[in-house]
Design an enzyme around this catalytic site. Structure first.
Site, PDB file in Angstrom:
ATOM      1  CD  GLU A   1      -2.630   3.770  -6.488  1.00 54.84           C
ATOM      2  OE1 GLU A   1      -2.791   5.001  -6.483  1.00 54.84           O
ATOM      3  OE2 GLU A   1      -2.224   3.141  -5.495  1.00 54.84           O
TER       4      GLU A   1
ATOM      5  CG  ASN B   1      -3.333   3.720   0.377  1.00 57.77           C
ATOM      6  OD1 ASN B   1      -4.542   3.784   0.608  1.00 57.77           O
ATOM      7  ND2 ASN B   1      -2.721   2.587   0.117  1.00 57.77           N
TER       8      ASN B   1
ATOM      9  CG  HIS C   1      -1.950  -0.456  -4.283  1.00 56.64           C
ATOM     10  ND1 HIS C   1      -2.317   0.830  -3.959  1.00 56.64           N
ATOM     11  CD2 HIS C   1      -2.286  -1.227  -3.210  1.00 56.64           C
ATOM     12  CE1 HIS C   1      -2.858   0.828  -2.747  1.00 56.64           C
ATOM     13  NE2 HIS C   1      -2.847  -0.395  -2.277  1.00 56.64           N
TER      14      HIS C   1
ATOM     15  CB  SER D   1      -0.847   0.042   1.276  1.00 50.98           C
ATOM     16  OG  SER D   1      -1.704  -1.051   1.351  1.00 50.98           O
TER      17      SER D   1
HETATM   18  N1  CAA Z   1     -17.586 -11.320  -5.861  1.00 56.23           N
HETATM   19  C1  CAA Z   1     -18.247 -10.617  -6.803  1.00 56.23           C
HETATM   20  N2  CAA Z   1     -19.046  -9.560  -6.553  1.00 56.23           N
HETATM   21  C2  CAA Z   1     -19.209  -9.205  -5.273  1.00 56.23           C
HETATM   22  C3  CAA Z   1     -18.559  -9.881  -4.231  1.00 56.23           C
HETATM   23  C4  CAA Z   1     -17.722 -10.984  -4.582  1.00 56.23           C
HETATM   24  N3  CAA Z   1     -17.046 -11.658  -3.668  1.00 56.23           N
HETATM   25  N4  CAA Z   1     -18.898  -9.272  -3.073  1.00 56.23           N
HETATM   26  C5  CAA Z   1     -19.728  -8.251  -3.368  1.00 56.23           C
HETATM   27  N5  CAA Z   1     -19.905  -8.220  -4.700  1.00 56.23           N
HETATM   28  C6  CAA Z   1     -20.722  -7.232  -5.443  1.00 56.23           C
HETATM   29  C7  CAA Z   1     -22.185  -7.331  -5.114  1.00 56.23           C
HETATM   30  O1  CAA Z   1     -22.807  -8.263  -5.973  1.00 56.23           O
HETATM   31  C8  CAA Z   1     -22.681  -5.932  -5.393  1.00 56.23           C
HETATM   32  O2  CAA Z   1     -22.856  -5.764  -6.779  1.00 56.23           O
HETATM   33  P1  CAA Z   1     -24.121  -4.935  -7.368  1.00 56.23           P
HETATM   34  O3  CAA Z   1     -23.943  -3.529  -6.831  1.00 56.23           O
HETATM   35  O4  CAA Z   1     -23.935  -5.040  -8.857  1.00 56.23           O
HETATM   36  O5  CAA Z   1     -25.305  -5.633  -6.835  1.00 56.23           O
HETATM   37  C9  CAA Z   1     -21.488  -5.057  -4.994  1.00 56.23           C
HETATM   38  O6  CAA Z   1     -20.338  -5.917  -5.059  1.00 56.23           O
HETATM   39  C10 CAA Z   1     -21.615  -4.501  -3.592  1.00 56.23           C
HETATM   40  O7  CAA Z   1     -21.785  -5.577  -2.691  1.00 56.23           O
HETATM   41  P2  CAA Z   1     -22.861  -5.614  -1.522  1.00 56.23           P
HETATM   42  O8  CAA Z   1     -24.146  -4.993  -2.001  1.00 56.23           O
HETATM   43  O9  CAA Z   1     -22.930  -6.987  -0.970  1.00 56.23           O
HETATM   44  O10 CAA Z   1     -22.206  -4.753  -0.400  1.00 56.23           O
HETATM   45  P3  CAA Z   1     -22.273  -3.220  -0.150  1.00 56.23           P
HETATM   46  O11 CAA Z   1     -23.199  -2.521  -1.061  1.00 56.23           O
HETATM   47  O12 CAA Z   1     -22.445  -3.102   1.312  1.00 56.23           O
HETATM   48  O13 CAA Z   1     -20.786  -2.781  -0.552  1.00 56.23           O
HETATM   49  C11 CAA Z   1     -18.455  -2.574  -0.447  1.00 56.23           C
HETATM   50  C12 CAA Z   1     -19.664  -3.281   0.114  1.00 56.23           C
HETATM   51  C13 CAA Z   1     -18.173  -3.075  -1.855  1.00 56.23           C
HETATM   52  C14 CAA Z   1     -17.288  -2.957   0.473  1.00 56.23           C
HETATM   53  C15 CAA Z   1     -18.717  -1.029  -0.468  1.00 56.23           C
HETATM   54  O14 CAA Z   1     -19.150  -0.596   0.795  1.00 56.23           O
HETATM   55  C16 CAA Z   1     -17.474  -0.240  -0.848  1.00 56.23           C
HETATM   56  O15 CAA Z   1     -17.111  -0.145  -2.015  1.00 56.23           O
HETATM   57  N6  CAA Z   1     -16.839   0.360   0.182  1.00 56.23           N
HETATM   58  C17 CAA Z   1     -15.622   1.176  -0.035  1.00 56.23           C
HETATM   59  C18 CAA Z   1     -14.447   0.245  -0.194  1.00 56.23           C
HETATM   60  C19 CAA Z   1     -13.175   1.008  -0.433  1.00 56.23           C
HETATM   61  O16 CAA Z   1     -13.095   2.241  -0.406  1.00 56.23           O
HETATM   62  N7  CAA Z   1     -12.114   0.228  -0.654  1.00 56.23           N
HETATM   63  C20 CAA Z   1     -10.771   0.780  -0.840  1.00 56.23           C
HETATM   64  C21 CAA Z   1     -10.011   0.623   0.441  1.00 56.23           C
HETATM   65  S1  CAA Z   1      -8.380   1.306   0.313  1.00 56.23           S
HETATM   66  C22 CAA Z   1      -7.488   0.108  -0.434  1.00 56.23           C
HETATM   67  O17 CAA Z   1      -7.959  -0.934  -0.790  1.00 56.23           O
HETATM   68  C23 CAA Z   1      -6.019   0.401  -0.661  1.00 56.23           C
HETATM   69  C24 CAA Z   1      -5.116   0.174   0.454  1.00 56.23           C
HETATM   70  O18 CAA Z   1      -3.902   0.019   0.152  1.00 56.23           O
HETATM   71  C25 CAA Z   1      -5.496   0.212   1.859  1.00 56.23           C
HETATM   72  P1  NAD Z   2      -3.831  -9.442   6.180  1.00 57.18           P
HETATM   73  O1  NAD Z   2      -3.508  -9.097   7.587  1.00 57.18           O
HETATM   74  O2  NAD Z   2      -5.232  -9.798   5.825  1.00 57.18           O
HETATM   75  O3  NAD Z   2      -2.898 -10.640   5.706  1.00 57.18           O
HETATM   76  C1  NAD Z   2      -1.529 -10.632   5.962  1.00 57.18           C
HETATM   77  C2  NAD Z   2      -0.874 -11.778   5.224  1.00 57.18           C
HETATM   78  O4  NAD Z   2       0.547 -11.728   5.511  1.00 57.18           O
HETATM   79  C3  NAD Z   2      -1.360 -13.159   5.655  1.00 57.18           C
HETATM   80  O5  NAD Z   2      -1.399 -13.966   4.499  1.00 57.18           O
HETATM   81  C4  NAD Z   2      -0.247 -13.645   6.589  1.00 57.18           C
HETATM   82  O6  NAD Z   2      -0.124 -15.050   6.652  1.00 57.18           O
HETATM   83  C5  NAD Z   2       0.963 -13.027   5.906  1.00 57.18           C
HETATM   84  N1  NAD Z   2       2.125 -12.874   6.811  1.00 57.18           N
HETATM   85  C6  NAD Z   2       2.140 -12.278   8.034  1.00 57.18           C
HETATM   86  N2  NAD Z   2       3.385 -12.330   8.544  1.00 57.18           N
HETATM   87  C7  NAD Z   2       4.167 -12.975   7.625  1.00 57.18           C
HETATM   88  C8  NAD Z   2       5.533 -13.332   7.561  1.00 57.18           C
HETATM   89  N3  NAD Z   2       6.366 -13.040   8.562  1.00 57.18           N
HETATM   90  N4  NAD Z   2       5.993 -13.981   6.437  1.00 57.18           N
HETATM   91  C9  NAD Z   2       5.162 -14.265   5.420  1.00 57.18           C
HETATM   92  N5  NAD Z   2       3.842 -13.949   5.418  1.00 57.18           N
HETATM   93  C10 NAD Z   2       3.364 -13.312   6.509  1.00 57.18           C
HETATM   94  O7  NAD Z   2      -3.305  -8.221   5.297  1.00 57.18           O
HETATM   95  P2  NAD Z   2      -3.864  -7.660   3.909  1.00 57.18           P
HETATM   96  O8  NAD Z   2      -4.891  -6.650   4.189  1.00 57.18           O
HETATM   97  O9  NAD Z   2      -4.155  -8.813   2.999  1.00 57.18           O
HETATM   98  O10 NAD Z   2      -2.574  -6.864   3.399  1.00 57.18           O
HETATM   99  C11 NAD Z   2      -1.580  -7.498   2.623  1.00 57.18           C
HETATM  100  C12 NAD Z   2      -0.841  -6.460   1.812  1.00 57.18           C
HETATM  101  O11 NAD Z   2      -1.766  -5.801   0.939  1.00 57.18           O
HETATM  102  C13 NAD Z   2      -0.172  -5.358   2.634  1.00 57.18           C
HETATM  103  O12 NAD Z   2       1.010  -4.973   1.993  1.00 57.18           O
HETATM  104  C14 NAD Z   2      -1.217  -4.246   2.588  1.00 57.18           C
HETATM  105  O13 NAD Z   2      -0.651  -2.979   2.795  1.00 57.18           O
HETATM  106  C15 NAD Z   2      -1.725  -4.394   1.160  1.00 57.18           C
HETATM  107  N6  NAD Z   2      -3.056  -3.856   0.890  1.00 57.18           N
HETATM  108  C16 NAD Z   2      -4.030  -3.964   1.832  1.00 57.18           C
HETATM  109  C17 NAD Z   2      -5.301  -3.471   1.522  1.00 57.18           C
HETATM  110  C18 NAD Z   2      -6.423  -3.584   2.507  1.00 57.18           C
HETATM  111  O14 NAD Z   2      -7.447  -2.884   2.312  1.00 57.18           O
HETATM  112  N7  NAD Z   2      -6.341  -4.400   3.533  1.00 57.18           N
HETATM  113  C19 NAD Z   2      -5.561  -2.900   0.269  1.00 57.18           C
HETATM  114  C20 NAD Z   2      -4.529  -2.839  -0.680  1.00 57.18           C
HETATM  115  C21 NAD Z   2      -3.268  -3.313  -0.348  1.00 57.18           C
END
Ligand code: CAA
Ligand code: NAD
Length: 288
Positions: A156, A195, A144, A123
């Site tokens: 990404e 992010n 990503h 991330s």
């Molecule tokens: N396989 C296929 N489709 C699926 C599915 C699966 N496993 N799970 C859900 N879906 C589909 C559903 O069928 C539904 O589709 P329709 O709208 O066409 O009916 C859609 O996805 C939404 O699902 P739900 O209605 O069951 O759930 P919801 O409406 O409560 O939405 C959510 C859940 C998708 C999580 C929504 O709340 C959402 O998009 N939230 C924001 C998520 C977000 O911002 N993610 C980014 C996080 S940051 C990141 O990822 C980067 C990082 O590095 C941290």
């Molecule tokens: P998670 O906590 O769900 O899973 C962590 C994974 O790392 C598990 O498979 C675990 O077995 C493994 N692990 C932990 N310690 C380890 C070690 N010492 N050696 C080898 N494997 C080890 O985490 P996640 O949310 O799946 O995140 C995984 C990666 O994806 C991270 O780099 C995170 O930043 C990135 N990411 C997370 C999200 C999110 O929304 N959670 C979105 C995009 C990218």
């Protein structure tokens, strides 16, 4: 030089993201080998993918037959040595530079195809830091994905000063043509595009709750009802994982030294207490 079409993918880690990436690859008719540290974690990862495939069937996104075929394309191992024949490997273990670097150093030795794509789903960790763990940083790239992977259409793509054009093209082609994702490119800077924008927002929401500015429910309701976000920032922090949000914040703070990236004490205390969000059953909210 033309590279072979990618048909054999490796995914390292079957947590939230590794499971999602493995699922979308298997649904795209690709052979998928997933690494987990133990048999128990592998079994939990497989169960996570099967639940998501079931959800895909119940929501009409895939047929029962597609679910079965995707499940057949998934194999698990606890030996990175089994990744020798992979054409693309996506690393998705916890957000920790040391752990990821050790994995890249090992993959470098194991994966034989000189045009293989060695991708990280990190991330926030600059990809060059992972590239230098290998002897062939031209194979290393950031891919990503977003959570939940089967639902969110973005990847990404992050190339480093050393990533080859061939590897970058191969990764982009796979993400867009095979997985059907949309690709945006980011410079190799901690947090990339999404992010760098999203995490300061999540941290601000946590600071608001911490200071008593508003309750968690009101902060979340405000952003859902006032800005039409699908979920509020505290529910989203729970979905991502508080441990992951903290690690992303730490990595961006290390890179930019800006106060807006520093993790607030409430986040630190919750991570210390094991309240890391949906995956642990509790974070800002509780999950059944
Ligand atoms: N396989 C296929 N489709 C699926 C599915 C699966 N496993 N799970 C859900 N879906 C589909 C559903 O069928 C539904 O589709 P329709 O709208 O066409 O009916 C859609 O996805 C939404 O699902 P739900 O209605 O069951 O759930 P919801 O409406 O409560 O939405 C959510 C859940 C998708 C999580 C929504 O709340 C959402 O998009 N939230 C924001 C998520 C977000 O911002 N993610 C980014 C996080 S940051 C990141 O990822 C980067 C990082 O590095 C941290
Ligand atoms: P998670 O906590 O769900 O899973 C962590 C994974 O790392 C598990 O498979 C675990 O077995 C493994 N692990 C932990 N310690 C380890 C070690 N010492 N050696 C080898 N494997 C080890 O985490 P996640 O949310 O799946 O995140 C995984 C990666 O994806 C991270 O780099 C995170 O930043 C990135 N990411 C997370 C999200 C999110 O929304 N959670 C979105 C995009 C990218």
């Amino acid at each position: 030089m033309t590279s072979e079409k990618i048909q054999r993918v490796g995914v390292i880690g079957a947590g939230i993201m590794g499971a999602g990436i493995a699922e979308v690859c298997a649904r795209a008719h690709v052979d998928v080998l997933v690494f987990e540290q133990t048999r128990e974690l592998a079994a939990a990862g497989r169960a996570r993918i099967l639940r998501s495939l079931d959800r895909g069937v119940s929501s009409g996104k895939i047929t029962e037959r597609e679910r079965e075929q995707a499940a057949w394309r998934l194999r698990f191992t606890s030996d990175l040595g089994d990744f020798a024949d992979r054409q693309l490997v996506v690393e998705a273990v916890l957000e920790d530079e040391k752990v990821k670097s050790a994995i890249f150093a090992e993959l470098d030795q194991v994966v034989t195809d000189p045009n293989a794509v060695l991708a990280s789903n990190t991330s926030s960790i600059p990809i060059m830091k992972l590239g230098i763990a290998t002897k062939a940083p031209e194979r290393v790239i950031g891919m990503h994905f977003f959570n939940p992977v089967p639902v969110l259409p973005l990847v990404e793509l992050v190339t480093t000063l050393k990533t080859s054009a061939a590897v970058s093209e191969r990764a982009e082609q796979f993400a867009s043509e095979v997985l059907g994702k949309q690709v945006v490119r980011s410079a190799d800077r901690s947090g990339f595009v999404v992010n760098a924008l999203l995490v300061p927002y999540l941290l601000s929401a946590i600071r608001m709750v911490e200071s008593g500015f508003a309750t968690k429910d009101d902060v979340d309701r405000a952003m859902v009802l006032g800005c039409n976000h699908p979920m509020g920032p505290l529910a989203l922090t729970d979905l991502v994982g508080l441990d992951t949000v903290k690690s992303i914040a730490d990595s961006m703070y290390e890179e930019f030294k800006e106060p807006l990236y520093s993790a607030p004490p409430l986040l630190l205390r919750m991570v210390e207490a094991g309240l890391v969000g949906k995956k642990s059953g509790a974070g800002f909210y509780e999950y059944g």
